[in-house]
Design a protein around this motif. Sequence first.
Motif, PDB file in Angstrom:
ATOM      1  N   PHE A  20       0.873  -1.123   0.107  1.00 53.75           N
ATOM      2  CA  PHE A  20       0.131  -0.051  -0.071  1.00 53.75           C
ATOM      3  C   PHE A  20       0.964   1.206   0.142  1.00 53.75           C
ATOM      4  O   PHE A  20       0.561   2.214  -0.641  1.00 53.75           O
ATOM      5  N   GLN A  21       2.034   1.050   0.500  1.00 53.46           N
ATOM      6  CA  GLN A  21       2.845   2.397   0.508  1.00 53.46           C
ATOM      7  C   GLN A  21       3.478   2.398  -0.860  1.00 53.46           C
ATOM      8  O   GLN A  21       3.572   3.583  -1.184  1.00 53.46           O
ATOM      9  N   SER A  24       1.792   5.380  -3.645  1.00 54.17           N
ATOM     10  CA  SER A  24       2.290   6.560  -3.657  1.00 54.17           C
ATOM     11  C   SER A  24       2.293   7.162  -4.829  1.00 54.17           C
ATOM     12  O   SER A  24       2.137   8.373  -5.189  1.00 54.17           O
ATOM     13  N   ILE A  29      -4.836   7.802  -5.596  1.00 62.13           N
ATOM     14  CA  ILE A  29      -5.114   7.638  -4.487  1.00 62.13           C
ATOM     15  C   ILE A  29      -4.456   8.425  -3.431  1.00 62.13           C
ATOM     16  O   ILE A  29      -3.044   8.934  -3.844  1.00 62.13           O
ATOM     17  N   ILE A  31      -2.620   8.924   0.410  1.00 63.77           N
ATOM     18  CA  ILE A  31      -1.864   7.991   1.288  1.00 63.77           C
ATOM     19  C   ILE A  31      -1.549   8.855   2.520  1.00 63.77           C
ATOM     20  O   ILE A  31      -1.052  10.059   2.495  1.00 63.77           O
ATOM     21  N   TRP A  39      -3.395   4.759   6.165  1.00 66.74           N
ATOM     22  CA  TRP A  39      -4.730   4.607   5.427  1.00 66.74           C
ATOM     23  C   TRP A  39      -4.519   5.136   4.151  1.00 66.74           C
ATOM     24  O   TRP A  39      -3.776   6.181   3.757  1.00 66.74           O
ATOM     25  N   THR A  40      -5.436   4.694   3.231  1.00 67.27           N
ATOM     26  CA  THR A  40      -5.445   5.214   1.842  1.00 67.27           C
ATOM     27  C   THR A  40      -6.860   5.764   1.625  1.00 67.27           C
ATOM     28  O   THR A  40      -8.023   5.067   2.142  1.00 67.27           O
ATOM     29  N   SER A  42      -9.471   7.262  -1.882  1.00 64.93           N
ATOM     30  CA  SER A  42      -9.733   7.715  -2.940  1.00 64.93           C
ATOM     31  C   SER A  42     -11.318   8.064  -3.395  1.00 64.93           C
ATOM     32  O   SER A  42     -12.126   7.965  -2.361  1.00 64.93           O
ATOM     33  N   ASN A  50      -9.741   2.113  -0.650  1.00 66.06           N
ATOM     34  CA  ASN A  50     -10.152   3.146   0.695  1.00 66.06           C
ATOM     35  C   ASN A  50      -9.659   1.984   1.762  1.00 66.06           C
ATOM     36  O   ASN A  50     -10.476   1.693   2.579  1.00 66.06           O
TER      37      ASN A  50
END
Length: 276
Positions: A20-21, A24, A29, A31, A39-40, A42, A50
């Motif tokens: 998930f990082q 970026s 999205i 971050i 958390w993300t 969009s 999300n």
Amino acid sequence: MKRDLASMAKAVEANLFAFFQQLSGWPRIAIHDDAECFWTISDLPFPLFNSVMRARASAASVDALIDARIAACRSLHVPMLWWTGPSTEPGDLGRRLNQRGFMFEPAHGMFADLSNIPPQSSERPAAAGALATLTIERVTDPDTLKTWSGVLCDAFGAPPPFGDAFAELAMAIGLGDESPFRHFLARYHDAPVATCSLYRAEGVAGIYDVSTLPERRRRGIARAITSAAMQDACSLGCCSAILHSSALGAGVYRSLGFEEVCGIGQYVWAPEDFAR
């Protein structure tokens, strides 16, 4: 040698967090890496995009944290996926999420040593015969990626726009040899039937997106494409692999040397009037 289950469980979570990082680099999205969670968010109406993870909140502050994440997603009218695992704090976070209307789906966090991958010849005779017409290729171009995402959606029952968004994400991370994110497509009698992804980070290979079209299941295809991803990871220098499995698929992965090392919780929330 004694198995270090704590370290293996840590690897299961660390690879997911690293993926998930990696997002970026995708402008769709946003971050946020806060003290209490990562958390993300969009404007995409799919929970995966999300996500909330790595929650390390106190019992006194966690309810406000949950409320803040719900408010952010409600403002954009998007659903959310909250991940929990062995490092999650507080320990009763799952109960608190359930109380706020999150739907729970459990998963098995699994770990495998890549030094001894079982050969395809260990398949049952019937499955081995079916695999004679199976080919597995790495996805390296946009057209094949589009086919891959279509199979993923059909296998999981997801709408085509999800596949389009995922393909866009994969393109943003990259399809070349230098990319940490790789995808595999299986064809049965030349027809695309199964998918798998490989994400290399935190010293391990993460196996994700394993899917097979419903009409092609129980033929050893999921095992074959997962094994192909494991072999690829081994060739790239990875010594171990992790994945998240449903209860239904865990037996397939055990046959490839995976063992369960932790539980992974997937909690989904959606606005009250959201069309699921």
